[in-house]
Design an enzyme around this catalytic site. Structure first.
Site, PDB file in Angstrom:
ATOM      1  N   HIS A  20      -5.505 -17.639  10.556  1.00 37.89           N
ATOM      2  CA  HIS A  20      -6.756 -17.946  11.265  1.00 37.89           C
ATOM      3  C   HIS A  20      -6.571 -17.580  12.737  1.00 37.89           C
ATOM      4  CE1 HIS A  20      -8.678 -21.100   8.371  1.00 37.89           C
ATOM      5  NE2 HIS A  20      -8.029 -20.165   7.695  1.00 37.89           N
ATOM      6  N   GLU A  66      -7.148 -19.231  15.425  1.00 42.64           N
ATOM      7  CA  GLU A  66      -6.537 -20.285  16.225  1.00 42.64           C
ATOM      8  C   GLU A  66      -5.021 -20.346  16.036  1.00 42.64           C
ATOM      9  OE1 GLU A  66      -9.184 -20.454  14.140  1.00 42.64           O
ATOM     10  OE2 GLU A  66     -10.244 -22.341  14.458  1.00 42.64           O
TER      11      GLU A  66
END
Length: 150
Positions: A46, A48
């Protein structure tokens, strides 16, 4: 947030769900990331998580205190946990994620009284962030329809 949107556009260009992230320390971007789950064939890739990894290397620490994260989409539970564990001070996101959002949409992970509390808010450039996601999924559905007609 505009820099996070640029990261999301990179993901879009690679046929990834267009989510982008930047981490800022002392008013400077120290890390960037965009979704790469398909590219890396890794469910952990992801935006993040990738940005946190880069920021930790840059800061020579797992603690990202005094850092601000900008994300184009509300973080999921996995990313929310990583944000809390890395001690990021503040998170600002664009679009809400009604399917997987861990701030307010699906669950309220950040309100649980953890050892480290994150200042988090959403809705920044929400329409632009949401528009990019809608365009991506519309295009994906159209591609699948063409494939099914073959």
């Amino acid at each position: 947030m505009r820099k996070a949107l640029q990261e999301a556009e990179k993901a879009y260009a690679c046929h990834e769900v267009p989510v982008g992230c930047v981490i800022v320390y002392e008013n400077r971007i120290i890390a960037r990331g965009h979704n790469q789950r398909e590219t890396k064939q890794n469910s952990l890739a992801h935006a993040e998580i990738l940005a946190i990894e880069k920021a930790c290397k840059k800061m020579h620490s797992w603690r990202l205190e005094n850092c601000v994260m900008y994300i184009t989409l509300e973080p999921c539970c996995m990313c929310g946990g990583a944000i809390i564990q890395s001690r990021i001070e503040k998170v600002i996101y664009g679009a809400v994620d009604y399917r997987f959002g861990a701030h307010k949409s699906k669950i309220s992970l950040f309100d649980k009284g953890w050892n480290h509390m994150v200042d988090i808010r959403g809705g920044v450039l929400e329409e632009e962030c949401q528009s990019l996601l809608k365009s991506f999924f519309k295009e994906l559905r159209q591609e699948k329809q063409v494939e099914n007609k073959k």
